[in-house]
Design an enzyme around this catalytic site. Structure first.
Site, short mmCIF file in Angstrom:
data_model
loop_
_atom_site.label_atom_id
_atom_site.label_comp_id
_atom_site.label_asym_id
_atom_site.label_seq_id
_atom_site.Cartn_x
_atom_site.Cartn_y
_atom_site.Cartn_z
CG HIS A 73 -1.93 -1.05 1.26
ND1 HIS A 73 -2.82 -1.27 0.24
CD2 HIS A 73 -2.20 -2.01 2.21
CE1 HIS A 73 -3.60 -2.30 0.56
NE2 HIS A 73 -3.23 -2.77 1.73
FE FE2 Z 1 -4.08 -6.77 3.43
#
Ligand code: FE2
Length: 549
Positions: free
Chosen positions: A136
């Site tokens: 992320h």
């Molecule tokens: Fe995850």
């Protein structure tokens, strides 16, 4: 099954870092995995390597200098100040500034870069880094428990030698950071299987396919709650087989996020350990250089079990190992059955119930059908070591690499600045056109970018959207030059001369605009940059605009 040369990256320090009490991300799970791998006597079947810790320069191959510099110096004590009260770099509760943050990042990133180098040098067929997979992390901001995107750095290392790289993500969350990094490239195909719908990070639909040259090379397989081994396999195998056929990758990275397992604290899928590991077995059979990375996974005993089993799959010994766990330091954690297994639960498979799985598979295969053939890449000889080392100039300092990287970032900044300028809908003023200073132009464009930048983020912990405060004031006070028309908000609205008492008062003349429920002290005002209380929105106040002009 034929043998593969497997390298395994592990740093003994990694398990000692903690995101803080109560945080679901536990680096300790990597040590638990390692102890179980060791208890199964797998260590003597692989090359065990301690990763060289990634330097700030290495991280800057993807992340901005400013963000990396921030990570090198942030501590729990300075986080509030350095993040401009949580409005930059680390926003929300997901990414705390814990003790040893930069060292943790350098271990995670160093393992993935090392794994990539191990493949490109031809020393291994498969390389494993369970401390990696932090998918992320963004170019200039942490996100979803991830600070440095080790995957992007690993792929960039692979691209030095290989024309095409396939990235596959089986974490329960969309692999947004990696997709974003290569969204306009046809040299990297990203393929993410993830839960979609009111779930972090809120991206990854089948309409998101890449842009420009990268159109069609971003693949998303959005899924619903409760997917089982059988359902997952029925979409994973045909989609990946088709990608291998049309894209013909030179290397594959598989992010083995373990929050897609049944019973995960933050996940919502229903995969067993064997269903999850089937992805590893499927890719191992393809005989393409392969990197296995970790990722999410918040029921730590199941993470340790699954990554241990997947290490066995990489070695091709999964059928030989005892399902009853051997004695190890964390043995009591694995009760009451003490077995190498993660079993499914009684969740309903929403993907089958409404027939959405079939539609998702059909759409994905249609996207791949539209890709005519694998893009060709004009490759040239690229030194596998740093440029400085290759030329024999320096082994330690690597000055030439630093200079080249600095130059590339300078050019990138100018391009970014120009792009922002050309996107602006505001007409350039005469004063602007006369101003030829690139630094001033950059500051103005950066200001516009800062103002426009989305102020909303989603939390991985809660799956809720939250707003973050604007950082524009703090940004300019920290050394960026502003144009003569830049707004100055410091103190203007928060102090006035009181004729009655003959002294400066904190607050405003208008009683409606008194600073919140309590009067601020001077120290508090300095802390808040001279802004009024949160209940006063100056942007909407005509009187405020008047004062600025
Ligand atoms: Fe995850």
């Amino acid at each position: 099954m034929s043998k593969r040369r497997v390298s395994y990256y592990y740093d003994h320090d990694v398990g000692a870092y903690t995101y803080g009490f109560g945080h679901p991300m536990k680096p300790h799970r990597i040590k638990m995995t390692h102890d179980l791998v060791s208890a199964y006597n797998m260590l003597d079947k692989m090359h065990i390597l301690r990763p060289q810790r990634a330097s700030p320069e290495a991280m800057s191959a993807f992340h901005t200098d400013e963000y990396v510099h921030f990570l090198t110096r942030v501590t729990p004590e300075t986080a509030e100040e350095l993040t401009y009260h949580g409005s930059r770099f680390l926003v929300g509760e997901d990414n705390p500034a814990f003790e040893g943050l930069f060292e943790f990042c350098s271990i995670s990133a160093g393992g993935s870069i090392g794994a990539a180098h191990r493949l490109t040098s031809g020393a291994s067929d498969i390389a494993i880094n369970w401390a990696g997979g932090l998918h992320h992390a963004k170019k200039r901001e942490a996100s979803g428990f991830c600070y440095i995107n080790d995957i992007v750095l690993g792929i960039l290392e692979l691209l030095r030698s290989y024309p095409r790289v396939l990235y596959i993500d089986i974490d329960c969350h969309h692999g947004d950071g990696v997709e974003e990094a290569f969204y306009t490239s046809d040299r990297v195909m990203t393929c993410s299987f993830h839960k979609f719908g009111e779930y972090f990070p809120g991206t990854g639909t089948q309409d998101d396919r890449g842009r420009g040259k990268g159109k069609g090379y971003a693949m998303n397989v959005p899924l619903k709650d409760g997917i089982t081994d059988e359902s997952f396999k029925s979409v994973f195998e045909p989609v990946i087989a088709k990608i291998l056929e049309v894209f013909r990758p030179s290397a594959v990275i598989l992010q083995c996020g373990a929050d897609s397992l049944a019973g995960d604290k933050l996940g919502c899928f229903n995969l067993t350990m064997r269903g999850h590991a089937h992805c590893v077995q499927f890719l191992r059979k393809q005989n393409i250089p392969l990197i296995l990375l970790g990722g999410g996974g918040y029921t730590v005993k199941n993470v340790a079990r699954t990554w241990t089993f997947e290490t066995a799959c990489a070695l091709g010994i999964e059928d030989e190992i005892d399902p009853n766990l051997p004695w190890n330091e964390y043995f009591e954690w694995f009760g009451p059955r003490y077995r190498l297994e993660v079993v499914e639960n009684n969740m309903e498979d929403c993907n089958v119930k409404d027939g959405s799985l079939e539609k998702v598979r059909t759409t994905a295969l249609a996207q791949l059908q539209a890709l005519a053939c694998a893009p060709s890449v004009g490759m040239h000889d690229v030194p596998s070591e740093s440029v400085g080392q290759h030329l024999g100039l320096s082994k330690d300092e690597d000055d030439l690499d630093k200079q080249l990287a600095q130059h590339a970032r300078y050019v990138y900044h100018l391009q970014e600045s120009d792009a922002t300028s050309s996107e602006s809908d505001e007409p350039e003023s005469a004063e602007d056109s006369e101003d030829s200073s690139s630094s001033r132009r950059f500051a103005r464009n950066a200001q516009r970018t800062a103002v426009r930048r989305a102020k909303k983020r989603m939390s991985l912990m809660t799956n809720r959207v939250f707003e973050i405060a604007s950082h524009e004031d703090g940004y300019y006070e920290q050394g960026c030059q502003t144009s003569s028309k830049s707004k100055r908000r410091f103190f203007q609205a928060a102090a006035y001369w009181d004729d009655t008492f003959g002294e400066v008062k904190l607050g405003t003349r208008d009683p409606r605009r008194v600073l919140g429920p309590k009067q601020q002290t001077l120290a508090e005002m300095l802390e808040s940059g001279g802004r009024a209380g949160e209940d006063v929105n100056m942007d909407d106040d005509p009187e405020w605009d008047e004062m600025e002009n």
